[in-house]
Design a protein around this motif. Sequence first.
Motif, PDB file in Angstrom:
ATOM      1  N   LEU A   1       0.824  -1.205   0.000  1.00  0.00           N
ATOM      2  CA  LEU A   1       0.000   0.000   0.000  1.00  0.00           C
ATOM      3  C   LEU A   1       0.860   1.259   0.000  1.00  0.00           C
ATOM      4  O   LEU A   1       0.611   2.206  -0.763  1.00  0.00           O
ATOM      5  N   LEU A   2       1.878   1.290   0.868  1.00  0.00           N
ATOM      6  CA  LEU A   2       2.676   2.501   1.062  1.00  0.00           C
ATOM      7  C   LEU A   2       3.725   2.708  -0.020  1.00  0.00           C
ATOM      8  O   LEU A   2       4.064   3.854  -0.342  1.00  0.00           O
ATOM      9  N   SER A   3       4.240   1.618  -0.573  1.00  0.00           N
ATOM     10  CA  SER A   3       5.335   1.766  -1.545  1.00  0.00           C
ATOM     11  C   SER A   3       4.873   1.697  -2.984  1.00  0.00           C
ATOM     12  O   SER A   3       5.589   2.128  -3.887  1.00  0.00           O
ATOM     13  N   ASN A   4       3.659   1.153  -3.209  1.00  0.00           N
ATOM     14  CA  ASN A   4       3.252   0.934  -4.587  1.00  0.00           C
ATOM     15  C   ASN A   4       1.850   1.467  -4.879  1.00  0.00           C
ATOM     16  O   ASN A   4       1.679   2.392  -5.679  1.00  0.00           O
ATOM     17  N   ARG A   5       0.843   0.880  -4.254  1.00  0.00           N
ATOM     18  CA  ARG A   5      -0.536   1.131  -4.675  1.00  0.00           C
ATOM     19  C   ARG A   5      -0.975   2.581  -4.455  1.00  0.00           C
ATOM     20  O   ARG A   5      -1.555   3.191  -5.358  1.00  0.00           O
ATOM     21  N   ILE A   6      -0.697   3.133  -3.281  1.00  0.00           N
ATOM     22  CA  ILE A   6      -1.140   4.508  -3.027  1.00  0.00           C
ATOM     23  C   ILE A   6      -0.274   5.532  -3.775  1.00  0.00           C
ATOM     24  O   ILE A   6      -0.815   6.433  -4.437  1.00  0.00           O
ATOM     25  N   PRO A   7       1.067   5.446  -3.735  1.00  0.00           N
ATOM     26  CA  PRO A   7       1.871   6.440  -4.465  1.00  0.00           C
ATOM     27  C   PRO A   7       1.627   6.446  -5.972  1.00  0.00           C
ATOM     28  O   PRO A   7       1.877   7.472  -6.628  1.00  0.00           O
ATOM     29  N   SER A   8       1.155   5.331  -6.521  1.00  0.00           N
ATOM     30  CA  SER A   8       0.954   5.276  -7.971  1.00  0.00           C
ATOM     31  C   SER A   8      -0.413   5.796  -8.403  1.00  0.00           C
ATOM     32  O   SER A   8      -0.722   5.797  -9.602  1.00  0.00           O
ATOM     33  N   LEU A   9      -1.235   6.274  -7.462  1.00  0.00           N
ATOM     34  CA  LEU A   9      -2.534   6.821  -7.834  1.00  0.00           C
ATOM     35  C   LEU A   9      -2.361   8.044  -8.729  1.00  0.00           C
ATOM     36  O   LEU A   9      -1.447   8.857  -8.527  1.00  0.00           O
ATOM     37  N   SER A  10      -3.258   8.182  -9.682  1.00  0.00           N
ATOM     38  CA  SER A  10      -3.210   9.321 -10.593  1.00  0.00           C
ATOM     39  C   SER A  10      -3.391  10.633  -9.829  1.00  0.00           C
ATOM     40  O   SER A  10      -4.315  10.774  -9.026  1.00  0.00           O
ATOM     41  N   GLY A  11      -2.481  11.587 -10.066  1.00  0.00           N
ATOM     42  CA  GLY A  11      -2.594  12.906  -9.453  1.00  0.00           C
ATOM     43  C   GLY A  11      -1.737  13.115  -8.229  1.00  0.00           C
ATOM     44  O   GLY A  11      -1.636  14.235  -7.725  1.00  0.00           O
TER      45      GLY A  11
ATOM     46  N   LYS B   1       1.679  13.569  -6.224  1.00  0.00           N
ATOM     47  CA  LYS B   1       3.057  14.021  -6.443  1.00  0.00           C
ATOM     48  C   LYS B   1       4.016  13.330  -5.477  1.00  0.00           C
ATOM     49  O   LYS B   1       5.098  12.895  -5.865  1.00  0.00           O
ATOM     50  N   SER B   2       3.611  13.232  -4.193  1.00  0.00           N
ATOM     51  CA  SER B   2       4.446  12.550  -3.207  1.00  0.00           C
ATOM     52  C   SER B   2       3.582  12.168  -2.008  1.00  0.00           C
ATOM     53  O   SER B   2       2.529  12.768  -1.763  1.00  0.00           O
ATOM     54  N   VAL B   3       4.048  11.141  -1.283  1.00  0.00           N
ATOM     55  CA  VAL B   3       3.366  10.683  -0.074  1.00  0.00           C
ATOM     56  C   VAL B   3       4.403  10.525   1.034  1.00  0.00           C
ATOM     57  O   VAL B   3       5.403   9.825   0.856  1.00  0.00           O
ATOM     58  N   GLU B   4       4.158  11.161   2.165  1.00  0.00           N
ATOM     59  CA  GLU B   4       4.979  10.953   3.354  1.00  0.00           C
ATOM     60  C   GLU B   4       4.153  10.167   4.359  1.00  0.00           C
ATOM     61  O   GLU B   4       3.045  10.571   4.713  1.00  0.00           O
ATOM     62  N   SER B   5       4.660   9.022   4.812  1.00  0.00           N
ATOM     63  CA  SER B   5       3.951   8.216   5.802  1.00  0.00           C
ATOM     64  C   SER B   5       4.676   8.303   7.137  1.00  0.00           C
ATOM     65  O   SER B   5       5.908   8.282   7.192  1.00  0.00           O
ATOM     66  N   ARG B   6       3.884   8.401   8.217  1.00  0.00           N
ATOM     67  CA  ARG B   6       4.426   8.466   9.568  1.00  0.00           C
ATOM     68  C   ARG B   6       3.750   7.392  10.408  1.00  0.00           C
ATOM     69  O   ARG B   6       2.530   7.403  10.572  1.00  0.00           O
ATOM     70  N   LEU B   7       4.542   6.490  10.948  1.00  0.00           N
ATOM     71  CA  LEU B   7       4.008   5.423  11.786  1.00  0.00           C
ATOM     72  C   LEU B   7       3.599   5.983  13.140  1.00  0.00           C
ATOM     73  O   LEU B   7       4.375   6.682  13.799  1.00  0.00           O
ATOM     74  N   VAL B   8       2.373   5.678  13.562  1.00  0.00           N
ATOM     75  CA  VAL B   8       1.885   6.130  14.869  1.00  0.00           C
ATOM     76  C   VAL B   8       2.450   5.205  15.937  1.00  0.00           C
ATOM     77  O   VAL B   8       2.188   4.002  15.951  1.00  0.00           O
ATOM     78  N   LEU B   9       3.237   5.783  16.852  1.00  0.00           N
ATOM     79  CA  LEU B   9       3.880   5.017  17.915  1.00  0.00           C
ATOM     80  C   LEU B   9       3.068   5.023  19.196  1.00  0.00           C
ATOM     81  O   LEU B   9       3.094   4.061  19.967  1.00  0.00           O
ATOM     82  N   ASP B  10       2.348   6.115  19.444  1.00  0.00           N
ATOM     83  CA  ASP B  10       1.609   6.268  20.699  1.00  0.00           C
ATOM     84  C   ASP B  10       0.437   7.207  20.461  1.00  0.00           C
ATOM     85  O   ASP B  10       0.623   8.307  19.931  1.00  0.00           O
ATOM     86  N   SER B  11      -0.758   6.781  20.833  1.00  0.00           N
ATOM     87  CA  SER B  11      -1.947   7.644  20.721  1.00  0.00           C
ATOM     88  C   SER B  11      -2.377   8.060  22.116  1.00  0.00           C
ATOM     89  O   SER B  11      -2.915   7.248  22.874  1.00  0.00           O
ATOM     90  N   ARG B  12      -2.133   9.312  22.462  1.00  0.00           N
ATOM     91  CA  ARG B  12      -2.501   9.796  23.788  1.00  0.00           C
ATOM     92  C   ARG B  12      -3.973  10.178  23.860  1.00  0.00           C
ATOM     93  O   ARG B  12      -4.549  10.253  24.936  1.00  0.00           O
ATOM     94  N   ARG B  13      -4.559  10.485  22.728  1.00  0.00           N
ATOM     95  CA  ARG B  13      -5.983  10.801  22.696  1.00  0.00           C
ATOM     96  C   ARG B  13      -6.543  10.333  21.364  1.00  0.00           C
ATOM     97  O   ARG B  13      -5.886  10.470  20.327  1.00  0.00           O
ATOM     98  N   VAL B  14      -7.758   9.761  21.395  1.00  0.00           N
ATOM     99  CA  VAL B  14      -8.385   9.268  20.166  1.00  0.00           C
ATOM    100  C   VAL B  14      -9.686  10.016  19.926  1.00  0.00           C
ATOM    101  O   VAL B  14     -10.200  10.718  20.800  1.00  0.00           O
ATOM    102  N   GLY B  15     -10.213   9.845  18.710  1.00  0.00           N
ATOM    103  CA  GLY B  15     -11.339  10.663  18.270  1.00  0.00           C
ATOM    104  C   GLY B  15     -12.560  10.615  19.155  1.00  0.00           C
ATOM    105  O   GLY B  15     -13.244  11.625  19.344  1.00  0.00           O
ATOM    106  N   GLN B  16     -12.875   9.451  19.743  1.00  0.00           N
ATOM    107  CA  GLN B  16     -14.089   9.351  20.533  1.00  0.00           C
ATOM    108  C   GLN B  16     -13.976  10.072  21.875  1.00  0.00           C
ATOM    109  O   GLN B  16     -14.964  10.181  22.605  1.00  0.00           O
TER     110      GLN B  16
END
Length: 321
Positions: free
Chosen positions: A111-121, A123-138
């Motif tokens: 997903l990160l190296s091929n399928r998503i970056p190759s989408l039409s339109g 230019k670049s994708v920066e991915s950041r791995l989430v290490l710790d979630s101190r607060r979540v949406g709910q």
Amino acid sequence: DLDIVAALQVAPRVPANSLGDILGVPTSTITRRLNRLQNERLMKVIGRFAWPLIRSGNPQQLWVRCLPGQAAQVAEQLKAFPEIQFVMTTSGTCDIYADLFPLRGSDVNDLLSNRIPSLSGIKSVESRLVLDSRRVGQSWRLGRLSAAQTEALAAHIIPVNQPALRFIEELTDVEFGTMCELGRNARASAAEVARTLDVSSSSAYRAIQMLLATGAISPRVEVEPGAVGFPLSAVISLQVKPKSIGTVLDRLATHDSARMVSMVTGKAPVVFHGLFRGPDDLAEFITRDIGALPGIQTMDTCVGVNVLRRYWMDRESVFIG
């Protein structure tokens, strides 16, 4: 309507008659307004699945830069991926911010190296791995209720007091079916679940109690913040000195505007996603609250333009679904 939303954020499964008593409103009014909010796609009470049961790794934040004029098209393409939980077009250093959750069976590397970056339109994708979630949406709250009302609502929350499930295979067929039903409607009663699954009410009741007590599913309210007075969404990346990261995360997680607060990989280890009433609120937060934090070196702010998906549910303006 706003009081109902605020109350359900505290206790999503509180019965309508108890909710009416706490808010000082007739049960018939509560039922009518609650049905309207849901039928008009302004609010849903859903179930949040425990992450170990449905994902194969930690989430990734995606910061996408697009070719000129292609952001809307790219955002629609991203919605085709079941792993994409959140999508928002932005103004700032990136054109799209998205959250990717590696579901069981997903090939994240592809997903990160091929399928998503190759989408039409794109230019670049920066991915950041989430290490710790101190607060979540709910965890985000409207903050309209009194302390007494909040305390009364807390009595209607089933505590998570049993060991967490580690694998979805630990569930029986009835428990799995019940979890799916609560995922769609976390206010579903045992009788409603029983009718849908063609089982006894007692079996459905036991399954509901087990799922809630183990945290396998957590009821949550989905409402578009713009519909309840918070139309401005901002994602702020903070470059922080290593010794101050923990303090910054803890202090940001307690702020009323915080929706998501995470520690991630990359040069900006703290990412804050907040909701605001308008630019003045955001400006005050940046100057007063972020300005008072220790160890801040640089800051980058992306303001939301249009939220297309939140928690796997597509959005249309303030409407859900």
